[in-house]
Design a protein around this motif. Structure first.
Motif, mmCIF file in Angstrom:
data_model
loop_
_atom_site.group_PDB
_atom_site.id
_atom_site.type_symbol
_atom_site.label_atom_id
_atom_site.label_comp_id
_atom_site.label_asym_id
_atom_site.label_seq_id
_atom_site.Cartn_x
_atom_site.Cartn_y
_atom_site.Cartn_z
ATOM 1 N N GLY A 74 -3.341 -6.737 2.757
ATOM 2 C CA GLY A 74 -2.781 -7.619 1.741
ATOM 3 C C GLY A 74 -1.345 -7.273 1.407
ATOM 4 O O GLY A 74 -0.666 -8.032 0.725
ATOM 5 N N ASP A 75 -0.856 -6.140 1.876
ATOM 6 C CA ASP A 75 0.533 -5.720 1.685
ATOM 7 C C ASP A 75 1.227 -5.849 3.039
ATOM 8 O O ASP A 75 1.103 -4.975 3.891
ATOM 9 C CB ASP A 75 0.568 -4.279 1.175
ATOM 10 N N GLU A 76 1.934 -6.961 3.238
ATOM 11 C CA GLU A 76 2.538 -7.259 4.545
ATOM 12 C C GLU A 76 3.466 -6.146 5.052
ATOM 13 O O GLU A 76 3.438 -5.806 6.226
ATOM 14 C CB GLU A 76 3.313 -8.584 4.478
ATOM 15 N N ARG A 77 4.299 -5.613 4.168
ATOM 16 C CA ARG A 77 5.229 -4.551 4.605
ATOM 17 C C ARG A 77 4.448 -3.325 5.063
ATOM 18 O O ARG A 77 4.693 -2.787 6.135
ATOM 19 C CB ARG A 77 6.203 -4.163 3.500
ATOM 20 N N ALA A 78 3.496 -2.878 4.257
ATOM 21 C CA ALA A 78 2.691 -1.709 4.640
ATOM 22 C C ALA A 78 1.888 -1.996 5.905
ATOM 23 O O ALA A 78 1.768 -1.128 6.779
ATOM 24 C CB ALA A 78 1.762 -1.312 3.495
ATOM 25 N N ASP A 79 1.369 -3.205 6.012
ATOM 26 C CA ASP A 79 0.586 -3.542 7.201
ATOM 27 C C ASP A 79 1.415 -3.427 8.475
ATOM 28 O O ASP A 79 0.902 -3.041 9.526
ATOM 29 C CB ASP A 79 0.014 -4.959 7.099
ATOM 30 N N HIS A 80 2.712 -3.758 8.400
ATOM 31 C CA HIS A 80 3.578 -3.740 9.582
ATOM 32 C C HIS A 80 4.353 -2.435 9.747
ATOM 33 O O HIS A 80 5.114 -2.292 10.705
ATOM 34 C CB HIS A 80 4.547 -4.920 9.528
ATOM 35 N N THR A 81 4.151 -1.487 8.822
ATOM 36 C CA THR A 81 4.867 -0.206 8.942
ATOM 37 C C THR A 81 3.945 1.007 8.873
ATOM 38 O O THR A 81 4.157 1.982 9.583
ATOM 39 C CB THR A 81 5.942 -0.072 7.842
ATOM 40 N N ALA A 82 2.945 0.954 8.013
ATOM 41 C CA ALA A 82 2.088 2.124 7.796
ATOM 42 C C ALA A 82 0.724 2.016 8.468
ATOM 43 O O ALA A 82 0.128 3.025 8.812
ATOM 44 C CB ALA A 82 1.891 2.347 6.292
ATOM 45 N N HIS A 83 0.236 0.804 8.656
ATOM 46 C CA HIS A 83 -1.109 0.597 9.203
ATOM 47 C C HIS A 83 -1.022 0.061 10.630
ATOM 48 O O HIS A 83 -1.618 -0.956 10.961
ATOM 49 C CB HIS A 83 -1.893 -0.391 8.326
ATOM 50 N N VAL A 84 -0.265 0.746 11.489
ATOM 51 C CA VAL A 84 0.032 0.212 12.820
ATOM 52 C C VAL A 84 -0.466 1.120 13.949
ATOM 53 O O VAL A 84 -0.610 2.331 13.778
ATOM 54 C CB VAL A 84 1.542 -0.039 13.007
ATOM 55 N N VAL A 85 -0.719 0.480 15.068
ATOM 56 C CA VAL A 85 -1.060 1.162 16.319
ATOM 57 C C VAL A 85 -0.312 0.433 17.425
ATOM 58 O O VAL A 85 -0.331 -0.804 17.480
ATOM 59 C CB VAL A 85 -2.580 1.102 16.606
#
Length: 114
Positions: free
Chosen positions: A89-100
Motif C-alpha cells: 500500500g506504500d508505493e515508494r516502499a514497495d518499489h525500494t524496500a520490498h524488492v527482488v
C-alpha cells in the motif's frame, strides 16, 4: 504487522523487462508463468512506463504463489530481467524496500512517487 511495524505484503507484482527485440521472449515467459501459476498478465508496454526503465509486462500474484514463482523465475528467465516487489500500500516502499531482482538491477524512476 511485519518487521519494524511495516504493513504486511498482500501480494506481489513481477515486471518482466524487455527491449523491443526481446518482446517475443518476454511474451513466451509470461505465457509460461500464466499457465504454470495461473497469474494475471498485464499489458506489454513497449516503452518505459511509471518507474520502469524499459518495456515491461506486469504479473500479479499472492504471497504464496510468489514463493513458488521466485524459484521458477530464477531458473526460467533466460536473459530477461524481472523486477518483483511487494504490495503493502506504500508505493515508494514497495518499489525500494520490498524488492527482488532476478537478473541485473536497473535504476527506477522514483520521481513519480514524490
Amino acid at each position: 504487522m511485519s518487521a519494524a511495524g511495516a504493513p504486511p505484503l498482500r501480494g506481489f507484482h513481477a515486471h518482466i523487462y524487455f527491449d523491443p527485440d526481446q518482446l517475443a521472449e518476454a511474451q513466451a515467459l509470461a505465457g509460461r508463468a500464466k499457465a504454470r501459476f495461473r497469474l494475471a498478465v498485464g499489458h506489454f508496454h513497449l516503452a518505459p512506463i511509471g518507474p520502469h526503465p524499459r518495456g515491461s509486462c506486469q504479473l500479479s500474484m499472492n504471497p504464496e504463489t510468489f514463493a513458488q514463482f521466485a524459484l521458477w523465475a530464477a531458473q526460467e528467465r533466460g536473459d530477461l530481467t524481472i523486477f518483483a516487489h511487494g504490495l503493502s500500500g506504500d508505493e515508494r516502499a514497495d518499489h525500494t524496500a520490498h524488492v527482488v531482482w532476478f537478473g541485473p538491477s536497473e535504476p527506477l524512476d522514483l520521481s513519480i512517487f514524490a
